[in-house]
Write an enzyme that holds these catalytic residues in place. Sequence first.
Site: not given
Length: 524
Positions: A413, A491
Site C-alpha cells: 500500500r 532503498e
Amino acid sequence: MTLYESAQGVVFTRMIVSQAFNIIDLTKVRVVSPYLGGGFGAKGPVYPHTLLTAEVARLVGRPVKLVLSRAQMYTSNGHRSEFSRRLQVGATRQGVLTAIVDTSTQQLSRTENGVYNSSDSTINLYTCPNVHVRQMGVKLDLHTSSYMRSPETTAHFALETAFDELSYEVGIGPVEVRVRNHTTIDPSDHLLECYRMGAEAFGWERRDPRPGSMRVGDEYVGWGMATAFHSFNSIESLASLTVGLDGRATLRTASQEIGTGTYTVLTQVAADGLGVPLNHVTTLLGDTEFPRASISAGSSTMPSVVGPVDQAARTARDTVVRLAVADPHSDLYGVPAEEVVVEDGRLYARGDRRRRDTFRGVMRRRGSVLEVQGERRNVPGHTSGAVFVEVRIRPRVGALRVSRVVAAYDVGRVLNRRTARGQVIGGVTWGLGFALMEQTMVDPHTARVVNPNLSAYLVPVCADVPSVEALFVDRADDNHKPSLGARGFGETPGTGVPAAIGNAIYHATGLRLRDVPFTQDKLL
C-alpha cells in the site's frame, strides 16, 4: 550526558555510548536528532569521533561541538566497500534457470569482518533449483567499510547484468526471460504487474532487440531494463500519543527523519487513525526520551513504526468514543460505541448525525489529558519492481547521457504517493551516480583517499537526471497488516538502475561493460 548527533538511530546510538562509558542506567544518556538530513547508511553505526567528542565534554565539563569537514567524512564514517564478483548462470534454451554460482570478494579492514553487500537477490529473486553462494573478504590496510544506501545493489548489479546476457544468448527478450523465472513463493508479490506497467509506459514493444540498431541523429540509442529488489527489516518499536484538553494530539516516537518524509507519513497515519484533521496532530521524533523505535536503516522505518502509531491512534479514538457515550453531558450519551462515526475531529451517531460531539468537547469535560501507547510488531520482507532506461551515446567522444527512466514498483500500500515518488527520484539519481560517476580513488602507496571532496568525487546534479516516471501497483500486502499493508521501500529504487544502464549501453553499442563506473574512456 546529552548528545546532539546526526544519527540514523538515536536508540542504537544511546546503547553504544552507554556501553562505551560504562553507564548502566540508559536514562542518563540522551541522544537528540530531530532532523537528520542525509544519512544513506553511513550515519547508522557509531564512530570514534562521536565517543571522543563526548569524552572531551566530560573531561572539560562544558559543551563540546565537533563538525567534520567533507574530507574528514571519507575517513571518519563508513563507505561502500570495493567489490568483485564472479557469477555463472545455467539455463535451458527456453531461458529457464537451472543453476546459479555466485562468488563475491569484498574489501575488509584489519579490524572488521562485516559483509554489507549480501547476495540476497541471487537467493530470493528468481526460481532456480540449484544456487551456490559464496562470500569472501580480503583484509586490507584501509578504512572500515560500512552500510551504504541500498547495500544489496552491488550484488544485484551482477545478477541483472547476467540476466541480460542470458536473454541475448537464448534469443528471448530481457523482460520475458525474467517472467519465465518469476518465483511464486509470495502470493502477495506483484512483480509481474510491475514488468507489464513499466514496459507499457516505456513503450518497450517498439524496441529493436539488435544492438546498435536504434539511432537518433549522430547518437546511438539504447533501451535497457532490470529488476529492482531489496530486503526490508522490521524492528520492535513503540509510539505514544497524547490527546490534550483542546482535542489535539501529540505523537512521540524515537524514530528519525532522514529526508524521506517520516514526519509527514506518521502524522497522516495518526490523523487517519484518530479521525481528526492533519493539522490537529503534532509529531515529535528523534529523541531517546520518546518511546524507543527502529533505526532508520534497512528500509525499516515504515514497516516498524507505522503499526505502533496506527495502534496508538485507533486506541485513543476508541477511548474518546467510549468517554463520549458514557458521559451524560454528551449528545452521544447512551449510543453504542460501535454506532459512533468519527470524522474530521467530530463524533456522530451513525443513524442520527444530529447527535454529535467533538474531540475538544469530550476532552474538556474529562479535564485531563489522554495518553496511550502503541506496540505492533511486523515481519521483514522484500520489495521489488522494474526499471526501464534509455541512454543516448555519441560514439566519437564516448559521451553518454541517460535520457529517460520509467520505473514501476510493488510497495504494497502506498502511504503517501508524493514521498514515495521522491524516493524513486532519489534512488534513480543514486543509481546514476553508482553507474556513471562515483568512485573513491585510493593512493596504493599511502592508502589515502585522493579525491575526498565533491569537486573530484563526482555525484549527479540536476542536469544529469532526466524526467523520471514512477508507477506503483498500490495493493495492500496482507503479510504486513501492522504497517497498513505497506512494505519497506526507501532503498529499493536504486538497486536496478546501474544494471539497467549497463544493459542499455550494450543495446546501444554492443559493448558489454561489467565494471562501474561506466566512464567515458570505457565507451571509446
